[in-house]
Design a protein around this motif. Structure first.
Motif, short mmCIF file in Angstrom:
data_model
loop_
_atom_site.label_atom_id
_atom_site.label_comp_id
_atom_site.label_asym_id
_atom_site.label_seq_id
_atom_site.Cartn_x
_atom_site.Cartn_y
_atom_site.Cartn_z
N GLY A 14 45.35 53.26 41.69
CA GLY A 14 44.93 53.99 40.50
C GLY A 14 45.51 52.90 39.37
O GLY A 14 45.92 53.49 38.16
N ASP A 15 46.08 51.85 39.77
CA ASP A 15 46.46 50.82 38.51
C ASP A 15 45.26 50.03 38.23
O ASP A 15 44.57 49.34 38.94
CB ASP A 15 47.66 49.97 39.37
N ALA A 16 45.53 49.82 36.90
CA ALA A 16 44.55 48.77 36.17
C ALA A 16 45.50 47.83 35.50
O ALA A 16 46.70 48.08 35.41
CB ALA A 16 43.58 49.36 35.11
N TYR A 17 45.17 46.48 35.11
CA TYR A 17 46.10 45.72 34.45
C TYR A 17 45.59 45.11 33.16
O TYR A 17 44.45 45.12 32.89
CB TYR A 17 45.99 44.34 35.12
N ASP A 18 46.51 44.83 32.12
CA ASP A 18 45.99 44.30 30.83
C ASP A 18 46.02 42.88 31.17
O ASP A 18 47.17 42.29 32.07
CB ASP A 18 47.39 44.79 29.80
N PRO A 19 45.54 42.15 30.44
CA PRO A 19 45.78 40.71 30.62
C PRO A 19 47.26 40.21 30.06
O PRO A 19 47.80 40.81 29.30
CB PRO A 19 44.84 39.94 29.49
N GLY A 20 47.72 39.25 31.12
CA GLY A 20 49.16 38.95 30.73
C GLY A 20 50.30 39.69 31.50
O GLY A 20 51.49 39.49 31.50
N VAL A 54 44.83 33.41 36.61
CA VAL A 54 43.83 32.39 36.37
C VAL A 54 42.70 33.12 36.22
O VAL A 54 41.95 33.91 37.02
CB VAL A 54 43.85 31.78 37.72
N GLY A 55 42.23 33.32 34.77
CA GLY A 55 41.37 34.11 34.55
C GLY A 55 41.53 35.49 34.73
O GLY A 55 42.43 35.94 34.12
N ASP A 56 40.46 36.21 35.41
CA ASP A 56 40.77 37.60 35.81
C ASP A 56 41.27 37.78 37.08
O ASP A 56 41.30 38.74 37.67
CB ASP A 56 39.41 38.16 35.96
#
Length: 196
Positions: A14-20, A54-56
């Motif tokens: 259930g984890d999503a990620y923000d860039p960085g 690296v990108g997404d």
């Protein structure tokens, strides 16, 4: 690759990620299998590396200690499994946020904004989306040294100290990073001395 961090991608936890999220995530040890350096009694790590975005993608780049029998076994396993090998990582959430409505619809329970990654591990099935080995480079594993795994007492003690720090201070990436750095320097000195 240990995680896909593209917008709308949610892992099986259930984890999503923000860039960085993985920027400056610290030095990570490599467990031989399924987080064995952190759980399962704290086995000696078989390598070290770090995660880069690296990108997404969150990509782990590491070195496996081929001077250890467990390191040679892990290297050979990864080489044989190739891109079919999946990965997982231990993490400390340093900053997160609640999911927005679109992220909630995708199944996100939290959005990770900043992480520390003290450990990475090959596993049967990674929690992340499409985790896999991108490449395994290096020499074929050397034959074991006569009389054991080829580790001297100082290297073994340092690896055992790393395992103990992981068991006792899971949130202290600086202590683990320092111990790993000392070990890597010690191994480099040993290689230089052996080549003279």
């Amino acid at each position: 690759m240990i995680a896909t961090i593209a917008p709308g991608v949610v892992d099986s936890h259930g984890d999503a990620y923000d860039p960085g999220a993985f920027v400056d995530s610290g030095t990570a040890v490599i467990s031989q299998w399924s987080h064995s350096s952190v759980y399962s009694g704290g086995a000696i790590p078989v390598g070290v590396g770090s995660v880069q975005e690296v990108g997404d993608l969150a990509v782990f780049d590491g070195v496996i200690f081929l001077g250890m029998s467990a390191g040679r076994d892990t290297f050979e396993w990864l080489r044989q499994r190739g891109t079919e090998q999946e990965w997982s990582y231990g993490l400390d959430v340093l900053k997160s946020r609640a999911p927005n409505p679109a992220e909630l619809r995708a199944g996100a329970r939290q959005v990770l904004q900043r992480l520390a990654v003290p450990e990475v591990s090959p596993v049967w099935r990674g929690a992340g989306v499409a985790t896999q080995t991108l490449r395994v480079e290096g020499p074929a594993p050397a034959a074991p040294a006569a009389g054991g795994d080829g580790l001297d007492a100082a290297t073994r003690a340092e690896l055992e100290a790393i395992a103990e720090r992981l068991r006792g201070q899971r949130n202290s990436e600086e202590a683990v990073a320092g111990a790993v750095l000392r070990l890597v320097r010690h191994q480099a000195e040993q290689r230089r001395a052996a080549s003279r």
